[in-house]
Design an enzyme around this catalytic site. Sequence first.
Site, PDB file in Angstrom:
ATOM      1  N   TYR A 101       0.724  -1.235   0.018  1.00  0.00           N
ATOM      2  CA  TYR A 101       0.095   0.033   0.125  1.00  0.00           C
ATOM      3  C   TYR A 101       0.921   1.150   0.128  1.00  0.00           C
ATOM      4  CZ  TYR A 101      -3.881   3.070   1.189  1.00  0.00           C
ATOM      5  OH  TYR A 101      -4.625   4.120   1.205  1.00  0.00           O
ATOM      6  N   PHE A 159      -8.229  18.474 -25.048  1.00  0.00           N
ATOM      7  CA  PHE A 159      -9.042  17.385 -25.228  1.00  0.00           C
ATOM      8  C   PHE A 159     -10.301  17.334 -24.313  1.00  0.00           C
ATOM      9  CE2 PHE A 159     -10.125  12.887 -24.020  1.00  0.00           C
ATOM     10  CZ  PHE A 159     -10.223  12.535 -25.432  1.00  0.00           C
ATOM     11  N   ASP A 160     -11.330  16.622 -24.822  1.00  0.00           N
ATOM     12  CA  ASP A 160     -12.400  16.584 -24.265  1.00  0.00           C
ATOM     13  C   ASP A 160     -12.512  16.592 -22.861  1.00  0.00           C
ATOM     14  OD1 ASP A 160     -12.180  14.192 -24.554  1.00  0.00           O
ATOM     15  OD2 ASP A 160     -14.092  13.813 -25.460  1.00  0.00           O
ATOM     16  N   ASP A 214      -0.081  18.670 -21.737  1.00  0.00           N
ATOM     17  CA  ASP A 214      -0.913  17.716 -21.706  1.00  0.00           C
ATOM     18  C   ASP A 214      -0.111  16.650 -22.675  1.00  0.00           C
ATOM     19  OD1 ASP A 214      -2.576  15.754 -22.154  1.00  0.00           O
ATOM     20  OD2 ASP A 214      -4.344  16.815 -22.429  1.00  0.00           O
ATOM     21  N   ALA A 260      -0.060  13.247 -23.170  1.00  0.00           N
ATOM     22  CA  ALA A 260      -0.420  11.880 -23.432  1.00  0.00           C
ATOM     23  C   ALA A 260       0.397  11.357 -24.725  1.00  0.00           C
ATOM     24  CB  ALA A 260      -2.003  12.001 -24.208  1.00  0.00           C
ATOM     25  N   LYS A 295      -1.579   6.077 -23.621  1.00  0.00           N
ATOM     26  CA  LYS A 295      -1.076   6.097 -24.818  1.00  0.00           C
ATOM     27  C   LYS A 295       0.111   5.713 -25.123  1.00  0.00           C
ATOM     28  CE  LYS A 295      -4.996   8.914 -24.689  1.00  0.00           C
ATOM     29  NZ  LYS A 295      -5.741   8.835 -23.409  1.00  0.00           N
ATOM     30  N   HIS A 349     -21.244  13.135 -25.912  1.00  0.00           N
ATOM     31  CA  HIS A 349     -20.917  12.069 -26.671  1.00  0.00           C
ATOM     32  C   HIS A 349     -20.896  10.571 -26.421  1.00  0.00           C
ATOM     33  CE1 HIS A 349     -17.106  13.490 -25.476  1.00  0.00           C
ATOM     34  NE2 HIS A 349     -16.524  12.521 -25.980  1.00  0.00           N
TER      35      HIS A 349
HETATM   36  N1  F0G Z   1      -5.650  14.375 -22.831  1.00  0.00           N
HETATM   37  C1  F0G Z   1      -5.348  14.205 -24.054  1.00  0.00           C
HETATM   38  C2  F0G Z   1      -4.719  14.856 -25.220  1.00  0.00           C
HETATM   39  C3  F0G Z   1      -6.193  12.787 -24.240  1.00  0.00           C
HETATM   40  O1  F0G Z   1      -6.003  12.420 -25.646  1.00  0.00           O
HETATM   41  C4  F0G Z   1      -6.706  12.353 -23.202  1.00  0.00           C
HETATM   42  C5  F0G Z   1      -7.538  10.991 -23.732  1.00  0.00           C
HETATM   43  C6  F0G Z   1      -6.663  12.803 -22.089  1.00  0.00           C
HETATM   44  C7  F0G Z   1      -5.956  13.892 -21.694  1.00  0.00           C
HETATM   45  C8  F0G Z   1      -7.305  11.857 -20.909  1.00  0.00           C
HETATM   46  O2  F0G Z   1      -6.884  10.978 -20.512  1.00  0.00           O
HETATM   47  O3  F0G Z   1      -8.350   9.052 -20.888  1.00  0.00           O
HETATM   48  O4  F0G Z   1      -6.423   8.694 -19.540  1.00  0.00           O
HETATM   49  O5  F0G Z   1      -8.234  10.134 -18.743  1.00  0.00           O
HETATM   50  N2  F0G Z   1      -7.769  10.585 -24.737  1.00  0.00           N
HETATM   51  C9  F0G Z   1      -8.517   9.442 -25.174  1.00  0.00           C
HETATM   52  C10 F0G Z   1      -8.657   9.418 -26.687  1.00  0.00           C
HETATM   53  C11 F0G Z   1      -9.648   8.833 -24.291  1.00  0.00           C
HETATM   54  O6  F0G Z   1      -9.541   8.557 -26.968  1.00  0.00           O
HETATM   55  O7  F0G Z   1      -8.182  10.142 -27.342  1.00  0.00           O
HETATM   56  P1  F0G Z   1      -7.500   9.590 -20.138  1.00  0.00           P
END
Ligand code: F0G
Length: 461
Positions: free
Chosen positions: A73, A125-126, A216, A218, A259, A451
Site C-alpha cells: 500500500y 481534449f474533451d 498535456d 498523452a 497512450k 458524446h
Molecule cells: N489529454 C489528451 C490529449 C487525451 O487524448 C486524453 C484521452 C486525455 C487527456 C485524458 O486521458 O483518458 O487517460 O483520462 N484521450 C483518449 C482518446 C480517451 O481517445 O483520445 P485519460
Amino acid sequence: MSRNYVPEPFRIKMVETIKMLTREEREQRIAEAKYNLFNLRGEDVYIDLLTDSGTNAMSQDQWAGVMKGDEAYAGATSYYKLVEKAQEVFGFNYIQPVHQGRAAEKVLFGLLLEEGKFSISNMHFDTTRAHVELAGARAIDCVVEEAGQPSVRVPFKGNMDVEKLEKLINEHGAENIGVVVMTITNNSAGGQPVSLENIRETSAICKKYGIKMCIDAARYAENAYFIKQREEACKDMSIKEIIKEVFSYADIFTMSAKKDTIVNMGGLLGVKEDQELFQACKGRTISFEGFVTYGGLAGRDLECLAIGIEEGLDENYLRYRIGQMEYLASRLDEAGIAYQSPVGGHGVFVDAKSLFPHIPYNEYPGQALAIELYKEAGIRTCDIGSYMLGNDPDTGEQLKANFEFTRLAIPRRVYTQAHIDVMADALIAIKERANQVQGYKITWEPPILRHFQASLAPLDK
Ligand code: F0G
C-alpha cells in the site's frame, strides 16, 4: 502507388480472436446502441479504432513486470522504479502516479482554476475541457488557423497561435489565466504535432506574464518523433533529448499513460519545481485517487508503466507506428478521400465534412461516418467534431466545431497491414455511396461529455 508499409519491429506471441458479424447483425446492433458507438459491446466490433487509449499491446517485458509488481500500500518498489524513470526521462523533480489522464486533470485544475478564470490551450481534449469547466473556469482553444484546413499540408498543425495567445492574455488579464495547456500531440486537431520552437515561444509568453505552462503529455513520444523528422534544427537529436528539452519549458505536466507509454491503465502528474503546488497535489491525490505511492493504480500497473516509458521512446518502434498512419493515409490519397493532412501521430482523422457536404454540422457528419464504418466493416471509430464538442455551457446552443472528423485511432502494436487495408477499403466503399448517407439528430443527452452517452436517431432524407 501507396507508400510502403513499415514492417513490424516485433513478432506476435499471443493472439486474441476477433470476428465480423453479418451486415444485418451490425445494422441491428448499432440501432440497439442508439447510434452511439460507445454503447456497442466489444465483441460485436471487428476492428476497434474507437481509441488508442489503453487498447495497446504490452510487451513480454511488461507482462513480466505484471508478475513483479509490488502491491504494498505504501512505499512499493514499483512506485520508486516508476518515479525514478519518469524523473530521468522528463527531468521533473516531482512525479505523482494517478489512475489515468483525467485524474491528473482533476487533481491539478482545482488548484489552478476557479470561477472567472480561464485555461488557454492549443486545444483542450474533451476531458480536459470538462475539468476546466468543473473547476468553474472557461476553456479557450488557441490553435493555429491551418489546423482547421484539412487539405493544407503544414508540418506542425498542432501549434499554439502565439500571437493570439498573447492577445487573449491581455484581453482577459494575465491574473485571470490560471494555466496555459500545451497538448502534444494535439489530439483534437488530428494528432497533429507541435514544434519545439512553438513550445519554446509559448513558454516564453507564459514566463513573461507569470502564467504556469502545463503540458498535456498523452502523446509526447509521437510528438518528439515528428519534431525529429520535421524540424530541421532537431534532426540530429535523439528522441530522449527532444523529450528532455520539450519538458524543460513546462512547469507542470498531466499525462494519460494509456497512450505513448503503452499500458492499459495509468497516468502521471508532474511538477517541476513548485514544492508547495506538489504538496497540494499530493493531498488531493490521497482524497481522489489513493495514497501517493500508488495513486489509484495496482503495483503491477506502476511496474509496467515504468517499463513502457522506455519502450515508447524506441525510434524503430516509432518509425513503424507513424508508418502505419502514413500507409493508411497514402491509400486514402489514392482514393481521393480527404483527411487531416499530413497525417498525425495516433490515427487518421477523415474529413467527414468534405465526404458528406450535404450533412450540416448540427446533423453530425463525423458521427454519421463513424456509424457507416461500423455498418460497412464492423469498424468502430468516433466523431471528433461538433457532436463531440457539445453545447455552449452558458447558452446551451450546439457549438460549431472547426472541423468534422471521424477518427480512426490506431492502437499500438495491435493491428497488421491487412487490417489497415480493411479500413481503407471500407472508406472507399462508403465514398462510392456518400450522397446516400444521412445525418443524425440527438434524442437524449446528458449535460456534460454528452458524446459518451447520448442517444441518436437517423434523420429521414
Ligand atoms: N489529454 C489528451 C490529449 C487525451 O487524448 C486524453 C484521452 C486525455 C487527456 C485524458 O486521458 O483518458 O487517460 O483520462 N484521450 C483518449 C482518446 C480517451 O481517445 O483520445 P485519460
